[in-house]
Each structure stands twice: as C-alpha cells, then as structure tokens.
Design a protein around this motif. Structure first.
Motif, PDB file in Angstrom:
ATOM      1  N   ASN A 248     -96.645 -41.815  60.113  1.00  0.00           N
ATOM      2  CA  ASN A 248     -95.998 -43.003  60.687  1.00  0.00           C
ATOM      3  C   ASN A 248     -96.583 -43.368  62.053  1.00  0.00           C
ATOM      4  N   CYS A 249     -97.888 -43.525  62.066  1.00  0.00           N
ATOM      5  CA  CYS A 249     -98.614 -43.725  63.326  1.00  0.00           C
ATOM      6  C   CYS A 249     -99.229 -45.119  63.417  1.00  0.00           C
ATOM      7  N   SER A 250     -98.665 -46.075  62.707  1.00  0.00           N
ATOM      8  CA  SER A 250     -99.280 -47.399  62.629  1.00  0.00           C
ATOM      9  C   SER A 250     -99.407 -48.076  63.994  1.00  0.00           C
TER      10      SER A 250
ATOM     11  N   SER B 211     -94.275 -43.531  55.852  1.00  0.00           N
ATOM     12  CA  SER B 211     -93.480 -44.593  55.217  1.00  0.00           C
ATOM     13  C   SER B 211     -93.800 -45.959  55.813  1.00  0.00           C
ATOM     14  N   ASP B 212     -94.685 -46.000  56.814  1.00  0.00           N
ATOM     15  CA  ASP B 212     -95.108 -47.277  57.375  1.00  0.00           C
ATOM     16  C   ASP B 212     -96.474 -47.656  56.791  1.00  0.00           C
ATOM     17  N   ASN B 213     -97.189 -48.552  57.433  1.00  0.00           N
ATOM     18  CA  ASN B 213     -98.476 -48.999  56.888  1.00  0.00           C
ATOM     19  C   ASN B 213     -99.665 -48.273  57.517  1.00  0.00           C
ATOM     20  N   SER B 214     -99.451 -47.021  57.958  1.00  0.00           N
ATOM     21  CA  SER B 214    -100.532 -46.226  58.544  1.00  0.00           C
ATOM     22  C   SER B 214    -101.735 -46.140  57.612  1.00  0.00           C
ATOM     23  N   CYS B 215    -101.493 -45.838  56.338  1.00  0.00           N
ATOM     24  CA  CYS B 215    -102.605 -45.620  55.396  1.00  0.00           C
ATOM     25  C   CYS B 215    -103.420 -46.891  55.190  1.00  0.00           C
ATOM     26  N   GLU B 216    -102.758 -48.030  55.180  1.00  0.00           N
ATOM     27  CA  GLU B 216    -103.488 -49.289  55.015  1.00  0.00           C
ATOM     28  C   GLU B 216    -104.418 -49.531  56.204  1.00  0.00           C
ATOM     29  N   ILE B 217    -103.953 -49.221  57.398  1.00  0.00           N
ATOM     30  CA  ILE B 217    -104.782 -49.378  58.597  1.00  0.00           C
ATOM     31  C   ILE B 217    -105.970 -48.423  58.543  1.00  0.00           C
TER      32      ILE B 217
END
Length: 253
Positions: free
Chosen positions: A17-19, A47-53
């Motif tokens: 969760n480091c977006s 659960s945030d969009n960290s992976c997308e970034i």
C-alpha cells in the motif's frame, strides 16, 4: 553460477500500500550515477494501486521487476523473496517510501571495494511523511560488532549494502518487525563487522502509524527479538534493552 550479464547490485524493496510514495522511490533509484543494478519489488498483497504504478515503471525500465505474493506475509517474507530472486553480487535495501541520493550506490560500492569489506552502512537524514527534510541526521560509527549492535539502533536498513561473495547466503528471520536488525545480528554473530561510511546518502521517511514511529511498540518488538530470535537470557536481554533505549534517545537528540 553468476552470469556475465548479471547486474552488480540487486535492490531489495518490499511493497505494501505504497502508492503515495513508490514512484518517487523508484525515481531515486533510476537517478543513480551507478547504473548496473536490478530493483526487485515484492508486493505483499497491496489493496491500493501500488502494483499498477510499479508495473508502469517496470514497462519503462527492464531493470525494475515486480513480484506479487499470493498472501499477505510481512516484510521479512517479501525481502527474502526478493533476495532469493536476486542476481547481483551486492544486495542493497530500500523500502517503498524512502529515497536515495543519486551517488548512493556509486560511493558505497567504491567504499566497500576500496576497504575490502562485506557489510557497510551509511549516514542518513530523516524526512517527514510529506517529504520535508528535517535537521535529524543519523550518523555512523567506524565499525560495529554483534555485541555492540545488540544495544544499538544505528544501522538504517535503507543504507545497508552486503557483499554475498564475502558473507554467503543471507536471510531475514520470519518475524513481523525488526527483521532487518535480526539479519544484521545473524551476520555479525558469525564474526563479521559492519563498517560505517560517514556520508549522508539516503532519506528515511517517518510515516505516522509505522512501527518505527511507535516507540513503545518498537521497544517491545526489540525485546521479542532478543528473547525469541537471539535467545538471550532475561537478564542479558534486559541489559541490552536498557542500552538500546538509551542509544535510541541519543539518536533522536
């Protein structure tokens, strides 16, 4: 066996969760004057969009790699997964909310090669959650051994570099906090020393709610490390803890 095409340095980064911060963290790696590195980011079921970034950054730079854990397992498992995937001779550690200065890898590698050492750490500056630099700079000592580190809090994970040719395989204990300190202790327990480079090369972000920012919880986790991992008797553990707290207070001042 190492391949001639393997990078010199593997950067180990756990992600959760480091977006808000990860793009800036990656940018600080991409800005390094030493360029022969790979960055392995292991996401712990954000659960945030960290992976997308991270995926967008990896698409732009093949040195950046994302690995997703199947279940939330903690930073120790994330870091160990990255280390098991790594191809570099040297391991460097950078959490997903911290930053490196551009010459970090270059100067630290030069220090380790010149001094012929396997474990080094550097000075670093504390910044606020919003990225404002503070006046707090955590310095180093010339070298530190196992017994001294038991009573100290001077090694910042974001500053550490390890030479696996000298140290062999390394792993963090599978605990939810203080796993980095646990690994430093396991290395020093074998007779190695950690050597300090007195140059400020990193910015540590103090995030509200983190274990490192919760002093009572941090002290309790250190006690558990003494008793459960290092197997110290209660009297030695208490003595070490008292000195740990004293040194932590001095560090803040």
């Amino acid at each position: 066996m190492s391949n001639l095409m393997d990078p010199v340095v593997t950067i180990v980064t756990p992600s959760y969760n480091c977006s808000r911060f990860i793009k800036e963290t990656i940018a600080s790696v991409k800005a390094q004057t030493f360029t022969d590195w790979e960055m392995i980011i292991v996401d712990d079921c954000s659960s945030d969009n960290s992976c997308e970034i991270i995926e967008a950054e990896a698409a732009l730079d093949s040195r950046i790699k994302l690995h997703r854990l199947q279940k939330n397992s903690g930073a120790a498992v994330a870091r160990n997964t990255a280390m098991n995937m790594s191809r570099g001779r040297y391991l460097a550690f950078l959490d997903s909310d911290d930053l490196w200065l551009p010459t970090k890898l270059e100067l630290q590698l030069d220090f380790m090669r010149t001094q012929d050492v396997g474990f080094s750490f550097t000075s670093y500056r504390v910044m606020s959650e919003e990225g404002e630099l503070t006046e707090r700079v955590i310095g180093v000592v010339p070298s530190i051994n196992y017994d001294t580190l038991l009573k100290n809090t001077i090694i910042g994970c974001l500053t550490v570099m390890l030479d696996r040719h000298k140290l062999g395989q390394v792993q963090m204990p599978n605990i939810r906090a203080k796993q980095d300190t646990g690994m430093w202790l396991s290395i020093l327990k074998k007779g190695h020393l950690a050597y300090g480079l007195p140059v400020e090369l990193s910015y540590y972000r103090l995030v509200k709610g983190s274990i490192s920012n919760n002093k009572i919880k941090a002290v309790y986790k250190m006690w558990r490390l003494y008793r459960d991992v290092e197997k110290l008797n209660p009297f030695k553990a208490l003595w070490c803890l008292m000195n740990y707290v004293k040194n932590a207070v001095f560090k803040r001042l």
